[in-house]
Enzyme design. Structure first.
Site, short mmCIF file in Angstrom:
data_model
loop_
_atom_site.label_atom_id
_atom_site.label_comp_id
_atom_site.label_asym_id
_atom_site.label_seq_id
_atom_site.Cartn_x
_atom_site.Cartn_y
_atom_site.Cartn_z
N ARG A 38 0.85 -1.31 0.01
CA ARG A 38 -0.06 -0.14 -0.04
C ARG A 38 0.85 1.24 -0.20
O ARG A 38 0.59 2.34 -0.51
CB ARG A 38 -0.93 0.16 1.21
CG ARG A 38 -2.29 -0.89 1.12
CD ARG A 38 -3.28 -0.20 1.89
NE ARG A 38 -4.60 -1.11 1.59
CZ ARG A 38 -5.49 -1.62 2.14
NH1 ARG A 38 -4.86 -1.74 3.30
NH2 ARG A 38 -6.45 -2.22 1.68
N LYS A 199 -21.01 -15.50 -0.82
CA LYS A 199 -22.43 -15.23 -0.60
C LYS A 199 -22.97 -14.43 -1.57
O LYS A 199 -22.50 -13.13 -1.93
CB LYS A 199 -22.51 -14.50 0.72
CG LYS A 199 -22.12 -15.65 1.85
CD LYS A 199 -22.26 -15.11 3.10
CE LYS A 199 -22.05 -16.04 4.29
NZ LYS A 199 -22.08 -15.71 5.59
N GLY A 356 -11.01 -8.16 -1.96
CA GLY A 356 -9.93 -8.62 -1.30
C GLY A 356 -9.30 -10.04 -1.51
O GLY A 356 -8.47 -10.39 -1.76
N GLY A 379 -13.43 -2.88 0.39
CA GLY A 379 -14.79 -2.13 0.64
C GLY A 379 -15.17 -0.94 -0.25
O GLY A 379 -16.39 -1.05 -1.01
P1 ADP Z 1 -13.98 -11.07 -2.48
O1 ADP Z 1 -13.20 -10.56 -1.07
O2 ADP Z 1 -12.89 -10.87 -3.78
O3 ADP Z 1 -15.12 -10.02 -2.71
P2 ADP Z 1 -15.50 -13.13 -1.55
O4 ADP Z 1 -15.06 -12.49 0.03
O5 ADP Z 1 -17.04 -12.69 -2.06
O6 ADP Z 1 -14.53 -12.36 -2.59
O7 ADP Z 1 -15.19 -14.75 -1.78
C1 ADP Z 1 -14.14 -15.29 -1.54
C2 ADP Z 1 -14.28 -16.66 -0.92
O8 ADP Z 1 -15.33 -17.47 -1.77
C3 ADP Z 1 -13.01 -17.51 -1.00
O9 ADP Z 1 -12.67 -17.60 0.45
C4 ADP Z 1 -13.66 -18.66 -1.66
O10 ADP Z 1 -12.85 -19.83 -0.92
C5 ADP Z 1 -15.18 -18.98 -1.35
N1 ADP Z 1 -15.64 -19.60 -2.34
C6 ADP Z 1 -15.70 -19.56 -3.72
N2 ADP Z 1 -16.60 -20.64 -4.18
C7 ADP Z 1 -16.83 -21.27 -3.33
C8 ADP Z 1 -17.41 -22.58 -3.31
N3 ADP Z 1 -17.72 -23.24 -4.40
N4 ADP Z 1 -17.58 -23.29 -2.28
C9 ADP Z 1 -17.07 -22.77 -0.85
N5 ADP Z 1 -16.49 -21.29 -1.09
C10 ADP Z 1 -16.35 -20.98 -2.16
#
Ligand code: ADP
Ligand code: MG
Length: 399
Positions: A38, A199, A356, A379
Site C-alpha cells: 500500500r 455469498k 480482497g 470495501g
Molecule cells: P472478494 O473478497 O474478492 O469480494 P468473496 O469474499 O466474496 O470475494 O469470496 C471469496 C471466498 O469465496 C473465498 O474464500 C472462496 O474460498 C469462497 N468460495 C468461492 N467458491 C466457493 C465454493 N464453491 N464453495 C465454498 N467457498 C467458495
C-alpha cells in the site's frame, strides 16, 4: 460523480504545504512491517510533490484504535520505511493535531516529509468532526486525497477536511477512478462482469446494479449455487443461501429486461470434503450428488467462459470461481485468470478486477501483473460496484 474532481498534478505546488491522506493501513507486527504494497502505491503522488518543491505532510489511519493512542497502531515504523525508500529525512509527530504538529509543519522545508501519527488516535476522525478536521488542516495550503480504498468512509481526514482546504485527488486515486469509470460508465463493448465468491447476500446490490450495465454476467463460486437451486436443481451439501432463492429468481427475471445474459456453470467439481486434495469428480450442474458439495466450476464451464472472454472487449472481475485456497479447487479461477491475462497482453481485452479475496486469488494465479488494473481497495471497490457515490470522493468535487 456529480462534479469534476481536480487532480493535484495540474496545480502549482511549489513551496506549498500539501496534506496527503494516504492509506498506510498496512500489516505491522511487533513494530515490523509485514507488507509494504500500500505504501508503494502511494509513492507516485509523494514523489511528484517532493520533486515539485512542496512541503509534504502525510496522514493516515492504521487499524481500529477507537480514538485512543494505542502503540500497536502507531505509524512510527513507517518513518524508516519511507526514508529508506525515498532517501530523505522523514519528520514525525506523536499527534496529528496540536502544538507539536503545528510546529513541525512550520519548520518543514520544501522537498521534506512530515508523517503525522495515526488520525484514528482521535475520536474526531471517525466522527467526521469539523473541529478536528480544522485542526488537522492547520498551516496547510492544499489537501490531497490519495486513499480511494478509504473513501467509502465519511471520516474527518477524508471528508470534513475538504471544508478547510482547496482539495484535490492524488495520482493513485486518479488511476483507480479512471479504471473503474472506464469499466462501468464508458466501457469498450461488449462488456462482461464475472462475479464469484461466497455469498449472494453480500453482493446482491452489486449484481442488481451490474445487470443494468453489462452485456454478460458470469456467475461462479458458491454464489452460483443459490442460482442453481433457484433453477430447481439440488445442490447437495454445497454452500448455499436457501433464504436467498427468491433474490436469485428476481435477478434471473430482471436480467432479461436489461438485456443482460446471465451465465451459470454447466458443470462443477464436487467433493465430499472441503479439504486439500480430497477426492473429487466432475458432474453436470443438474446432477450434484446429495452427499457432495460444489467447490469449483468444471471444464465445460471454463471453455464456455473462455469463449465469452474472446468475444468481449471489457471484463470486470469480482470474486473467485471456486474455493481457490484449497487445491485443486482453484483451477477454474486460475485458468480463466491466465486466459484473461493473455487476452489483455494481446490488447484484445481490458481487464479490471477488485475485492480482497479476488486480489489474492489473482496474485496466486501469477498473472496479476498482466491485468489492466487490479484495485487494492476492498470495501470501497465493492461499494463503487453498487453504484454508490463514495462520500470522500463526492466531497472532493464540492470545492
Ligand atoms: P472478494 O473478497 O474478492 O469480494 P468473496 O469474499 O466474496 O470475494 O469470496 C471469496 C471466498 O469465496 C473465498 O474464500 C472462496 O474460498 C469462497 N468460495 C468461492 N467458491 C466457493 C465454493 N464453491 N464453495 C465454498 N467457498 C467458495
Ligand atoms: Mg472477501
Amino acid at each position: 460523480m456529480s462534479k469534476a474532481i481536480k487532480s493535484i498534478v495540474s496545480q502549482d505546488v511549489r513551496n506549498k504545504v500539501v496534506l496527503i491522506r494516504a492509506d498506510f493501513n498496512i500489516p505491522i507486527q511487533d513494530g515490523k512491517i509485514q507488507d509494504i504494497t500500500r505504501v508503494s502505491r502511494s509513492l507516485p503522488t509523494i514523489k511528484f510533490l517532493l520533486n515539485a518543491g512542496s512541503k509534504v505532510v502525510i496522514c493516515s489511519h492504521l487499524g481500529r484504535p477507537n480514538g485512543e493512542h494505542v502503540e500497536a497502531f502507531s505509524l512510527r515504523p513507517l518513518i524508516t520505511a519511507l526514508s529508506d525508500i525515498l532517501k530523505i529525512k522523514v519528520h514525525f509527530t506523536i499527534s496529528c493535531i496540536g502544538q507539536g504538529a503545528l510546529e513541525a509543519k512550520k519548520n518543514l522545508k520544501p522537498g521534506e516529509i512530515l508523517l503525522l501519527e495515526n488520525v484514528r488516535f482521535h475520536k474526531g476522525e471517525t466522527e467526521n468532526n469539523i473541529e478536528f478536521a480544522r485542526e488537522l488542516s492547520g498551516l496547510c495550503d492544499f489537501f490531497v486525497n490519495d486513499a480511494f480504498s478509504c473513501s467509502h468512509r465519511a471520516h474527518a481526514s477524508l471528508h470534513a477536511i475538504t471544508n478547510f482546504l482547496p482539495s484535490f485527488s492524488g495520482m493513485l486515486l486518479d488511476e483507480e477512478i479512471k479504471a473503474l469509470t472506464s469499466v462501468l460508465n464508458s466501457p469498450a463493448k461488449p462488456v462482461a462482469a464475472l462475479v464469484g465468491g461466497a455469498k449472494i447476500s453480500t453482493k446482491i446490490n452489486i449484481i442488481e446494479f451490474l445487470i443494468t450495465k453489462m452485456d454478460f454476467l458470469v456467475i461462479g463460486g458458491a454464489m452460483a449455487n443459490t442460482f442453481i437451486l433457484a433453477k430447481g436443481y439440488d445442490v447437495g451439501k454445497s454452500m448455499v443461501e436457501r433464504d436467498a432463492i427468491n433474490l436469485a429468481k428476481t435477478i434471473l427475471e430482471k436480467s432479461k429486461k436489461f438485456d443482460c445474459k446471465i451465465i451459470l456453470p454447466e458443470d462443477l467439481v464436487v467433493s465430499k470434503q472441503f479439504e486439500e486434495n480430497s477426492d473429487h469428480k466432475i458432474v453436470n450442474t443438474s446432477s450434484i450428488p446429495s452427499e457432495m458439495m460444489a467447490l469449483d466450476i468444471g471444464p465445460k464451464s471454463i471453455e464456455n467462459i473462455k469463449s465469452i472472454f474472446e468475444n468481449i472487449k471489457t471484463l470486470l472481475w469480482n470474486g473467485p470461481l471456486g474455493a481457490f485456497e484449497i487445491n485443486p479447487f482453484g483451477t477454474g479461477t486460475f485458468t480463466l485468470a491466465k486466459f484473461a491475462a493473455d487476452l489483455t497482453i494481446k490488447n484484445q481485452l481490458i481487464t479490471v478486477a477488485g475485492g480482497g479475496d479476488t486480489a489474492s486469488a489473482l496474485n496466486k494465479s501469477g498473472v496479476a501483473e498482466d491485468f489492466t488494473y487490479i484495485s487494492s481497495a476492498g470495501g470501497a471497490f465493492l461499494e463503487w460496484l453498487e453504484g454508490i457515490e463514495l462520500p470522500a470522493i463526492s466531497a472532493l468535487g464540492n470545492n
